[in-house]
Design an enzyme around this catalytic site. Structure first.
Site, PDB file in Angstrom:
ATOM      1  N   GLY A   1       0.802  -1.214   0.000  1.00 34.23           N
ATOM      2  CA  GLY A   1       0.000   0.000   0.000  1.00 34.23           C
ATOM      3  C   GLY A   1       0.835   1.265   0.000  1.00 34.23           C
TER       4      GLY A   1
ATOM      5  N   GLU B   1       6.280   3.834  10.782  1.00 30.64           N
ATOM      6  CA  GLU B   1       6.651   4.703   9.654  1.00 30.64           C
ATOM      7  C   GLU B   1       6.104   6.108   9.894  1.00 30.64           C
ATOM      8  OE1 GLU B   1       8.784   4.199   7.123  1.00 30.64           O
ATOM      9  OE2 GLU B   1       8.369   6.326   7.121  1.00 30.64           O
TER      10      GLU B   1
ATOM     11  N   LYS C   1       4.449   6.204  17.996  1.00 33.55           N
ATOM     12  CA  LYS C   1       3.819   6.441  16.695  1.00 33.55           C
ATOM     13  C   LYS C   1       2.423   7.054  16.876  1.00 33.55           C
ATOM     14  CE  LYS C   1       2.595   6.532  12.530  1.00 33.55           C
ATOM     15  NZ  LYS C   1       3.094   7.466  11.560  1.00 33.55           N
TER      16      LYS C   1
ATOM     17  N   CYS D   1      -4.928   8.243   8.659  1.00 33.87           N
ATOM     18  CA  CYS D   1      -4.313   7.903   9.945  1.00 33.87           C
ATOM     19  C   CYS D   1      -4.643   8.796  11.145  1.00 33.87           C
ATOM     20  CB  CYS D   1      -2.812   7.806   9.771  1.00 33.87           C
ATOM     21  SG  CYS D   1      -2.388   6.389   8.729  1.00 33.87           S
TER      22      CYS D   1
HETATM   23  P1  NAD Z   1      -3.042   0.450   2.461  1.00 33.86           P
HETATM   24  O1  NAD Z   1      -4.455   0.093   2.665  1.00 33.86           O
HETATM   25  O2  NAD Z   1      -2.666   1.407   1.381  1.00 33.86           O
HETATM   26  O3  NAD Z   1      -2.199  -0.892   2.190  1.00 33.86           O
HETATM   27  C1  NAD Z   1      -2.321  -2.060   2.937  1.00 33.86           C
HETATM   28  C2  NAD Z   1      -2.221  -3.258   1.998  1.00 33.86           C
HETATM   29  O4  NAD Z   1      -2.154  -4.457   2.776  1.00 33.86           O
HETATM   30  C3  NAD Z   1      -3.431  -3.427   1.072  1.00 33.86           C
HETATM   31  O5  NAD Z   1      -2.999  -3.393  -0.280  1.00 33.86           O
HETATM   32  C4  NAD Z   1      -4.018  -4.797   1.465  1.00 33.86           C
HETATM   33  O6  NAD Z   1      -4.532  -5.529   0.351  1.00 33.86           O
HETATM   34  C5  NAD Z   1      -2.806  -5.486   2.056  1.00 33.86           C
HETATM   35  N1  NAD Z   1      -3.148  -6.594   2.954  1.00 33.86           N
HETATM   36  C6  NAD Z   1      -4.031  -6.610   3.986  1.00 33.86           C
HETATM   37  N2  NAD Z   1      -4.017  -7.807   4.587  1.00 33.86           N
HETATM   38  C7  NAD Z   1      -3.118  -8.581   3.934  1.00 33.86           C
HETATM   39  C8  NAD Z   1      -2.646  -9.915   4.110  1.00 33.86           C
HETATM   40  N3  NAD Z   1      -3.107 -10.686   5.093  1.00 33.86           N
HETATM   41  N4  NAD Z   1      -1.715 -10.379   3.246  1.00 33.86           N
HETATM   42  C9  NAD Z   1      -1.248  -9.603   2.250  1.00 33.86           C
HETATM   43  N5  NAD Z   1      -1.636  -8.323   2.047  1.00 33.86           N
HETATM   44  C10 NAD Z   1      -2.560  -7.817   2.889  1.00 33.86           C
HETATM   45  O7  NAD Z   1      -2.503   0.967   3.868  1.00 33.86           O
HETATM   46  P2  NAD Z   1      -1.298   1.995   4.133  1.00 33.86           P
HETATM   47  O8  NAD Z   1      -1.754   3.388   3.956  1.00 33.86           O
HETATM   48  O9  NAD Z   1      -0.088   1.529   3.406  1.00 33.86           O
HETATM   49  O10 NAD Z   1      -1.090   1.783   5.703  1.00 33.86           O
HETATM   50  C11 NAD Z   1      -0.510   0.603   6.213  1.00 33.86           C
HETATM   51  C12 NAD Z   1      -0.178   0.830   7.670  1.00 33.86           C
HETATM   52  O11 NAD Z   1       0.803   1.864   7.789  1.00 33.86           O
HETATM   53  C13 NAD Z   1      -1.341   1.269   8.544  1.00 33.86           C
HETATM   54  O12 NAD Z   1      -1.212   0.684   9.810  1.00 33.86           O
HETATM   55  C14 NAD Z   1      -1.161   2.765   8.638  1.00 33.86           C
HETATM   56  O13 NAD Z   1      -1.694   3.273   9.847  1.00 33.86           O
HETATM   57  C15 NAD Z   1       0.337   2.904   8.655  1.00 33.86           C
HETATM   58  N6  NAD Z   1       0.854   4.179   8.135  1.00 33.86           N
HETATM   59  C16 NAD Z   1       0.321   4.734   7.014  1.00 33.86           C
HETATM   60  C17 NAD Z   1       0.861   5.914   6.496  1.00 33.86           C
HETATM   61  C18 NAD Z   1       0.314   6.572   5.260  1.00 33.86           C
HETATM   62  O14 NAD Z   1       0.766   7.651   4.946  1.00 33.86           O
HETATM   63  N7  NAD Z   1      -0.606   5.979   4.552  1.00 33.86           N
HETATM   64  C19 NAD Z   1       1.978   6.485   7.115  1.00 33.86           C
HETATM   65  C20 NAD Z   1       2.505   5.875   8.255  1.00 33.86           C
HETATM   66  C21 NAD Z   1       1.931   4.716   8.744  1.00 33.86           C
HETATM   67  C1  UGA Z   2       0.523  12.057   8.731  1.00 36.70           C
HETATM   68  C2  UGA Z   2       1.826  12.404   9.464  1.00 36.70           C
HETATM   69  O1  UGA Z   2       2.242  13.718   9.063  1.00 36.70           O
HETATM   70  C3  UGA Z   2       2.921  11.390   9.132  1.00 36.70           C
HETATM   71  O2  UGA Z   2       4.086  11.679   9.898  1.00 36.70           O
HETATM   72  C4  UGA Z   2       2.409   9.992   9.488  1.00 36.70           C
HETATM   73  O3  UGA Z   2       3.376   9.020   9.144  1.00 36.70           O
HETATM   74  C5  UGA Z   2       1.131   9.722   8.720  1.00 36.70           C
HETATM   75  O4  UGA Z   2       0.145  10.733   9.070  1.00 36.70           O
HETATM   76  C6  UGA Z   2       0.490   8.414   9.071  1.00 36.70           C
HETATM   77  O5  UGA Z   2       0.729   7.863  10.118  1.00 36.70           O
HETATM   78  O6  UGA Z   2      -0.299   8.017   8.223  1.00 36.70           O
HETATM   79  P1  UGA Z   2      -0.396  12.345   6.249  1.00 36.70           P
HETATM   80  O7  UGA Z   2      -1.707  12.036   6.881  1.00 36.70           O
HETATM   81  O8  UGA Z   2       0.031  11.575   5.059  1.00 36.70           O
HETATM   82  O9  UGA Z   2       0.783  12.153   7.333  1.00 36.70           O
HETATM   83  O10 UGA Z   2      -0.336  13.889   5.848  1.00 36.70           O
HETATM   84  P2  UGA Z   2      -0.151  15.231   6.714  1.00 36.70           P
HETATM   85  O11 UGA Z   2       0.783  16.105   5.992  1.00 36.70           O
HETATM   86  O12 UGA Z   2       0.141  14.967   8.124  1.00 36.70           O
HETATM   87  O13 UGA Z   2      -1.598  15.886   6.601  1.00 36.70           O
HETATM   88  C7  UGA Z   2      -2.714  15.335   7.275  1.00 36.70           C
HETATM   89  C8  UGA Z   2      -3.904  16.258   7.106  1.00 36.70           C
HETATM   90  O14 UGA Z   2      -3.736  17.443   7.887  1.00 36.70           O
HETATM   91  C9  UGA Z   2      -4.134  16.713   5.666  1.00 36.70           C
HETATM   92  O15 UGA Z   2      -5.503  16.732   5.379  1.00 36.70           O
HETATM   93  C10 UGA Z   2      -3.566  18.108   5.682  1.00 36.70           C
HETATM   94  O16 UGA Z   2      -4.099  18.925   4.691  1.00 36.70           O
HETATM   95  C11 UGA Z   2      -3.932  18.579   7.073  1.00 36.70           C
HETATM   96  N1  UGA Z   2      -3.088  19.678   7.569  1.00 36.70           N
HETATM   97  C12 UGA Z   2      -1.768  19.475   7.760  1.00 36.70           C
HETATM   98  C13 UGA Z   2      -3.666  20.893   7.847  1.00 36.70           C
HETATM   99  O17 UGA Z   2      -4.881  21.091   7.689  1.00 36.70           O
HETATM  100  N2  UGA Z   2      -2.870  21.910   8.324  1.00 36.70           N
HETATM  101  C14 UGA Z   2      -1.542  21.738   8.528  1.00 36.70           C
HETATM  102  O18 UGA Z   2      -0.867  22.706   8.969  1.00 36.70           O
HETATM  103  C15 UGA Z   2      -0.975  20.488   8.234  1.00 36.70           C
END
Ligand code: NAD
Ligand code: UGA
Length: 463
Positions: free
Chosen positions: A12, A162, A221, A277
């Site tokens: 993902g 992450e 986190k 998130c």
């Molecule tokens: P996502 O939904 O984009 O990707 C997750 C993937 O895992 C999907 O493609 C799904 O099909 C796959 N999956 C689920 N169960 C599975 C299994 N049993 N075997 C194989 N594949 C499987 O999610 P994401 O945004 O990448 O987030 C993943 C994690 O990272 C979450 O816990 C999220 O909180 C965390 N996180 C996300 C971000 C972000 O910016 N999106 C940043 C930091 C942390």
């Molecule tokens: C956020 C964190 O910034 C990452 O460090 C973390 O890894 C991630 O969540 C996660 O765990 O998924 P993300 O959600 O991708 O990242 O993007 P951000 O830049 O944090 O923005 C989040 C939301 O807040 C957006 O809708 C953005 O527009 C809004 N935002 C951000 C504001 O409205 N004002 C700001 O000053 C900053």
């Protein structure tokens, strides 16, 4: 253990970019990203690099560099698990939609499935890395599943959350503020931490690699996201007060942000934070706090979400009130649907909720977003289950051209801060809109003075 073979479960927004960067920086390591979703894997393998499933600046180039060399995307989960010495679990951990903890707790079913799969397939000792964001003490459950297989395989569990933000994922991964690794405080735990440190040390200075116990890492986190979201809700709360007092929230944010103890980042008032998130992780924090009977702690953090919901709702309410208390049958142009610029991700985007409110008021929405396609928009609206899908289809129209979206509209709502919006010919847009021509700038993106000079009735957040 010297790592030469890594598997990542979950292709993902985190798994894909993170593994692409590891592969690019560690040519001696074979990295295989696996997923159950066949379409997603096929998209990652698309020979046309512009069609990979995630839009992130710089991602295509970095994937192209290693794909087919030491970076592989596959649906053969068991094979990749079997071959790897180190396995990242990077699957989704959404808010539970059923049962105990519904609407608050993290749904760990995908995590547990991964643990069971690893337990079933593994024949050699492995390091398991929690990359997904997880409730504090999840590693305990994973360990319990892995240690009860009875096949003698030894597992070490690390937490390595992450911190990348979408839209800047590649830069964040190449140059992280810190890499956090939590492990068991035993000699075996130290060894596992050292193996993962060695991977990151290929490009991250060692002083930025932080080692803690597993529970501190898991909780850090959730806490980091809660603090970031709290800043946005704090400035958004002040934005409402600014609107009543003729203070300007941009000026207030600048003034307070210059205090080095406060700092200037994450002080941009907006229509409300979105993304997959912030809300999920704070709800999780609230749930955990409640589970420990810490009601004051839970209430404190819940307020960040309450404020964010209020900010989204008051934005749509203001549009209705300003347009003479009715938007029924009116064309409202939406610029932006993604939850922030430079991503095609729409999860929890404020635009979804604003659209939902306006459709309830019988508005017709004309949408332009440079990276989001119509099926995603409809799926986002249908997910809310406010009305049937055909009503959503009738209420929202997608445009490939922003000027056509704005033509004959009563108002424009700016929901995402895409840079290109600033470059538009706003005089031309004014000319083709119905008058008075309103702009509701949910991102404080445009120059208020210029918009007023053109003739728009321009409203931004917090002024
Ligand atoms: P996502 O939904 O984009 O990707 C997750 C993937 O895992 C999907 O493609 C799904 O099909 C796959 N999956 C689920 N169960 C599975 C299994 N049993 N075997 C194989 N594949 C499987 O999610 P994401 O945004 O990448 O987030 C993943 C994690 O990272 C979450 O816990 C999220 O909180 C965390 N996180 C996300 C971000 C972000 O910016 N999106 C940043 C930091 C942390
Ligand atoms: C956020 C964190 O910034 C990452 O460090 C973390 O890894 C991630 O969540 C996660 O765990 O998924 P993300 O959600 O991708 O990242 O993007 P951000 O830049 O944090 O923005 C989040 C939301 O807040 C957006 O809708 C953005 O527009 C809004 N935002 C951000 C504001 O409205 N004002 C700001 O000053 C900053």
């Amino acid at each position: 253990m010297k790592i030469t073979n890594i598997c990542c479960i979950g292709a993902g927004y985190v798994g894909g970019p993170t593994m692409a960067v590891i592969a690019a920086k560690c040519p001696h390591i074979k990295v295989t990203v696996v997923d159950l979703n066949e379409k997603r894997i096929a998209d990652w393998n698309n020979p046309d690099i512009n069609k990979i499933p995630i839009y992130e600046p710089g991602l295509n180039e970095i994937v192209e560099k290693s794909r087919g060399k030491n970076l592989f995307f596959s649906t053969e989960v068991d094979k990749a698990i079997d071959e790897a010495q180190l396995i990242f679990i990077s699957v989704n951990t959404p808010t539970k939609t059923y049962g105990t903890g519904k609407g608050m707790a993290a749904d760990l079913k995908h995590i547990e499935l991964c643990a069971r799969q690893i337990a079933k397939v593994s024949k050699t000792d492995k390091i398991i890395v929690e990359k997904s964001t997880l409730p504090v003490r999840t590693a305990e459950a994973i360990k319990s599943i892995l240690d009860n297989t009875g096949n003698g395989v030894q597992f070490q569990i690390l937490s390595n959350p992450e911190f990348l933000a979408e839209g800047t994922a590649v830069q964040d991964l190449l140059n992280p503020d810190r890499v956090l690794i939590g492990g068991e405080t035993t000699p075996k735990g130290d060894e596992a931490i050292a193996s993962l440190v060695e991977v990151y040390a290929n490009w991250v200075p060692e002083e930025r690699i932080l080692k803690t116990n597993v529970w501190s890492s898991e909780l850090s986190k959730l806490t980091a996201n809660a603090f970031l979201a709290q800043r946005v809700s704090s400035i958004n709360a002040i934005s409402e007060l600014c609107e009543k007092t003729e203070a300007n929230v941009n000026e207030v944010a600048k003034a307070i942000g210059m205090d080095s103890r406060i700092g200037s980042k994450f002080l941009k008032a907006s229509v409300g934070f979105g993304g997959s998130c912030f809300q999920k992780d704070i709800l999780n924090l609230v749930y955990i706090s409640k589970a420990f009977g810490l009601n004051e702690v839970a209430d404190y953090w819940e307020q960040v979400i309450i404020m964010n919901d209020h900010q989204k709702r008051r934005f749509s309410k203001n549009i209705v009130q300003t347009l003479y208390n009715t938007v029924s049958g009116k064309k409202i142009a939406f610029l932006g649907w993604a939850f922030k610029k430079d991503t095609n991700d729409t999860r929890e985007s404020a635009a979804i909720y604003v659209a939902d409110d306006l459709i309830n008021e019988q508005a017709k929405i004309a949408l332009y977003d440079p990276k989001v396609e119509r099926p995603q928009v409809l799926s986002d609206l249908n997910y809310l289950e406010t009305r049937c899908s055909s009503q959503n289809e009738d209420s929202i129209q997608n445009f490939k051209n922003p000027y056509e979206a704005c033509e004959n509209s009563h108002a424009i709502a700016i929901l995402t801060e895409w840079d290109e919006f600033k470059e538009y010919d706003w005089q031309k847009i004014y000319n083709i809109m119905l008058k008075p021509a309103f702009i509701f700038d949910g991102r404080n993106l445009l120059d208020a003075k210029k918009m007023n000079e053109i003739g728009f009735v321009y409203q931004s957040i917090g002024s």
